[in-house]
Design a protein around this motif. Sequence first.
Motif, PDB file in Angstrom:
ATOM      1  N   ALA A  63       0.828  -1.210   0.000  1.00 25.46           N
ATOM      2  CA  ALA A  63       0.000   0.000   0.000  1.00 25.46           C
ATOM      3  C   ALA A  63       0.858   1.254   0.000  1.00 25.46           C
ATOM      4  N   ARG A  64       1.987   1.211   0.705  1.00 26.52           N
ATOM      5  CA  ARG A  64       2.880   2.377   0.759  1.00 26.52           C
ATOM      6  C   ARG A  64       3.397   2.737  -0.633  1.00 26.52           C
ATOM      7  N   LEU A  95      -1.679  10.518 -10.535  1.00 28.51           N
ATOM      8  CA  LEU A  95      -2.583   9.619 -11.256  1.00 28.51           C
ATOM      9  C   LEU A  95      -4.019   9.813 -10.778  1.00 28.51           C
ATOM     10  N   PRO A  96      -4.970   9.695 -11.670  1.00 31.07           N
ATOM     11  CA  PRO A  96      -6.371   9.792 -11.257  1.00 31.07           C
ATOM     12  C   PRO A  96      -6.775   8.549 -10.461  1.00 31.07           C
ATOM     13  N   ARG A  97      -7.132   8.722  -9.210  1.00 26.60           N
ATOM     14  CA  ARG A  97      -7.424   7.572  -8.359  1.00 26.60           C
ATOM     15  C   ARG A  97      -8.604   6.753  -8.866  1.00 26.60           C
ATOM     16  N   ASP A  98      -9.524   7.423  -9.552  1.00 32.35           N
ATOM     17  CA  ASP A  98     -10.686   6.695 -10.076  1.00 32.35           C
ATOM     18  C   ASP A  98     -10.459   6.241 -11.515  1.00 32.35           C
ATOM     19  N   GLY A  99      -9.221   6.378 -12.010  1.00 32.84           N
ATOM     20  CA  GLY A  99      -8.943   5.995 -13.388  1.00 32.84           C
ATOM     21  C   GLY A  99      -8.022   4.799 -13.522  1.00 32.84           C
ATOM     22  N   ILE A 100      -7.700   4.137 -12.407  1.00 35.61           N
ATOM     23  CA  ILE A 100      -6.833   2.959 -12.444  1.00 35.61           C
ATOM     24  C   ILE A 100      -7.701   1.733 -12.711  1.00 35.61           C
ATOM     25  N   ASP A 101      -7.423   1.051 -13.806  1.00 33.88           N
ATOM     26  CA  ASP A 101      -8.275  -0.051 -14.243  1.00 33.88           C
ATOM     27  C   ASP A 101      -8.063  -1.337 -13.455  1.00 33.88           C
ATOM     28  N   ASP A 102      -6.859  -1.557 -12.943  1.00 35.27           N
ATOM     29  CA  ASP A 102      -6.601  -2.783 -12.184  1.00 35.27           C
ATOM     30  C   ASP A 102      -5.282  -2.641 -11.441  1.00 35.27           C
ATOM     31  N   VAL A 103      -5.160  -3.378 -10.350  1.00 34.00           N
ATOM     32  CA  VAL A 103      -3.920  -3.460  -9.585  1.00 34.00           C
ATOM     33  C   VAL A 103      -3.498  -4.923  -9.579  1.00 34.00           C
ATOM     34  N   VAL A 104      -2.307  -5.194 -10.093  1.00 32.44           N
ATOM     35  CA  VAL A 104      -1.817  -6.575 -10.224  1.00 32.44           C
ATOM     36  C   VAL A 104      -0.533  -6.712  -9.413  1.00 32.44           C
ATOM     37  N   PHE A 105      -0.528  -7.621  -8.470  1.00 28.28           N
ATOM     38  CA  PHE A 105       0.665  -7.844  -7.656  1.00 28.28           C
ATOM     39  C   PHE A 105       1.027  -9.318  -7.646  1.00 28.28           C
ATOM     40  N   GLY A 106       2.310  -9.597  -7.733  1.00 28.73           N
ATOM     41  CA  GLY A 106       2.804 -10.949  -7.542  1.00 28.73           C
ATOM     42  C   GLY A 106       3.103 -11.180  -6.077  1.00 28.73           C
ATOM     43  N   VAL A 116      -3.705 -10.079  -1.886  1.00 30.33           N
ATOM     44  CA  VAL A 116      -2.999  -8.947  -1.290  1.00 30.33           C
ATOM     45  C   VAL A 116      -3.023  -7.721  -2.196  1.00 30.33           C
ATOM     46  N   ALA A 117      -3.139  -7.896  -3.506  1.00 27.36           N
ATOM     47  CA  ALA A 117      -3.223  -6.744  -4.405  1.00 27.36           C
ATOM     48  C   ALA A 117      -4.474  -5.918  -4.115  1.00 27.36           C
ATOM     49  N   ARG A 118      -5.581  -6.589  -3.927  1.00 27.61           N
ATOM     50  CA  ARG A 118      -6.831  -5.900  -3.615  1.00 27.61           C
ATOM     51  C   ARG A 118      -6.762  -5.243  -2.240  1.00 27.61           C
ATOM     52  N   MET A 119      -6.196  -5.958  -1.259  1.00 30.72           N
ATOM     53  CA  MET A 119      -6.086  -5.394   0.086  1.00 30.72           C
ATOM     54  C   MET A 119      -5.204  -4.151   0.085  1.00 30.72           C
ATOM     55  N   ALA A 120      -4.070  -4.223  -0.640  1.00 30.90           N
ATOM     56  CA  ALA A 120      -3.156  -3.083  -0.692  1.00 30.90           C
ATOM     57  C   ALA A 120      -3.800  -1.888  -1.385  1.00 30.90           C
ATOM     58  N   ALA A 121      -4.572  -2.144  -2.424  1.00 31.82           N
ATOM     59  CA  ALA A 121      -5.254  -1.065  -3.126  1.00 31.82           C
ATOM     60  C   ALA A 121      -6.224  -0.342  -2.192  1.00 31.82           C
ATOM     61  N   LEU A 122      -6.968  -1.104  -1.404  1.00 30.98           N
ATOM     62  CA  LEU A 122      -7.904  -0.497  -0.457  1.00 30.98           C
ATOM     63  C   LEU A 122      -7.168   0.272   0.638  1.00 30.98           C
ATOM     64  N   LEU A 123      -6.086  -0.332   1.172  1.00 28.90           N
ATOM     65  CA  LEU A 123      -5.326   0.322   2.234  1.00 28.90           C
ATOM     66  C   LEU A 123      -4.656   1.600   1.751  1.00 28.90           C
ATOM     67  N   SER A 124      -4.345   1.659   0.463  1.00 24.50           N
ATOM     68  CA  SER A 124      -3.687   2.846  -0.088  1.00 24.50           C
ATOM     69  C   SER A 124      -4.649   3.997  -0.319  1.00 24.50           C
ATOM     70  N   GLY A 125      -5.937   3.727  -0.207  1.00 24.51           N
ATOM     71  CA  GLY A 125      -6.914   4.786  -0.406  1.00 24.51           C
ATOM     72  C   GLY A 125      -7.521   4.838  -1.792  1.00 24.51           C
ATOM     73  N   THR A 141     -11.943  -0.016  -7.493  1.00 24.30           N
ATOM     74  CA  THR A 141     -10.721  -0.431  -8.168  1.00 24.30           C
ATOM     75  C   THR A 141     -10.458  -1.906  -7.892  1.00 24.30           C
ATOM     76  N   PRO A 142     -10.391  -2.749  -8.908  1.00 28.94           N
ATOM     77  CA  PRO A 142     -10.166  -4.177  -8.674  1.00 28.94           C
ATOM     78  C   PRO A 142      -8.690  -4.467  -8.413  1.00 28.94           C
ATOM     79  N   GLY A 143      -8.417  -5.672  -7.970  1.00 25.33           N
ATOM     80  CA  GLY A 143      -7.042  -6.107  -7.760  1.00 25.33           C
ATOM     81  C   GLY A 143      -6.941  -7.603  -7.945  1.00 25.33           C
TER      82      GLY A 143
END
Length: 246
Positions: A34-35, A46-57, A69-78, A83-85
Amino acid sequence: MAGQHEAVIIDALRTPIGRYGGVLSTVRPDDLAARVIEAVVDRNDLPRDGIDDVVFGCTNGAGEDNRNVARMAALLSGLPVETPGVTVNRLCASGLEAVGHAARAVRVGEGDLLLAGGVESMSRSPFAMLKPERSLPRGNMALVDTTLGWRFINPRMEERYSTESMGETAENVAERYGVSREDQDAFALESHRRAVAATEEGRFDAEIVTVDTPQPKGPPITVHADEGPRPATSLEKLAKLRPAFR
């Protein structure tokens, strides 16, 4: 291919890399991810409402980095809840797989702006235990360390393929191809020397995001540099290190 989009990387950020049980061991992996998301969004406006996806390995995914964890980090980051993950696992290539996944999505028109990366904390990997085969079992229950290597091995897999750890595999490769211990130590020393020089010259400064690490007593400590490179190492010190798997 007609209509194919070009995928480009517009920025690359990361946290410092810590040692096992080191300065970052008090920080959850989802908070680490998230940091970085917060930093890359802010730095590039970046537009916070314009990110189409968050992909983390994520190689492990057995502890605090479980449950996507990608979805959790996206939510924790605000980022917005819309925004999907998605989290992918190709073991040691998981972060690179995430970047490839995002690039493919852009090229085929599934999105225009994606965040991709990877996260893992071996220090915080938990002990795990399988459920018993029957209710109300007797006896001691065995725990498995999820930090590194295989766990809960399928007997059929063990019969058909090797289930050795990376360290054991590295030793097997060295033995097979005649890579001497002296050559390995010389390579390691040069790697440390280059990493220390690059750090001192500030080559990593633009890509590293500082992390505030909670402490048992006192205020948090801000970590701003990689913990691994050892300025004081030498061939003599490296020669005293013993293999962990033999």
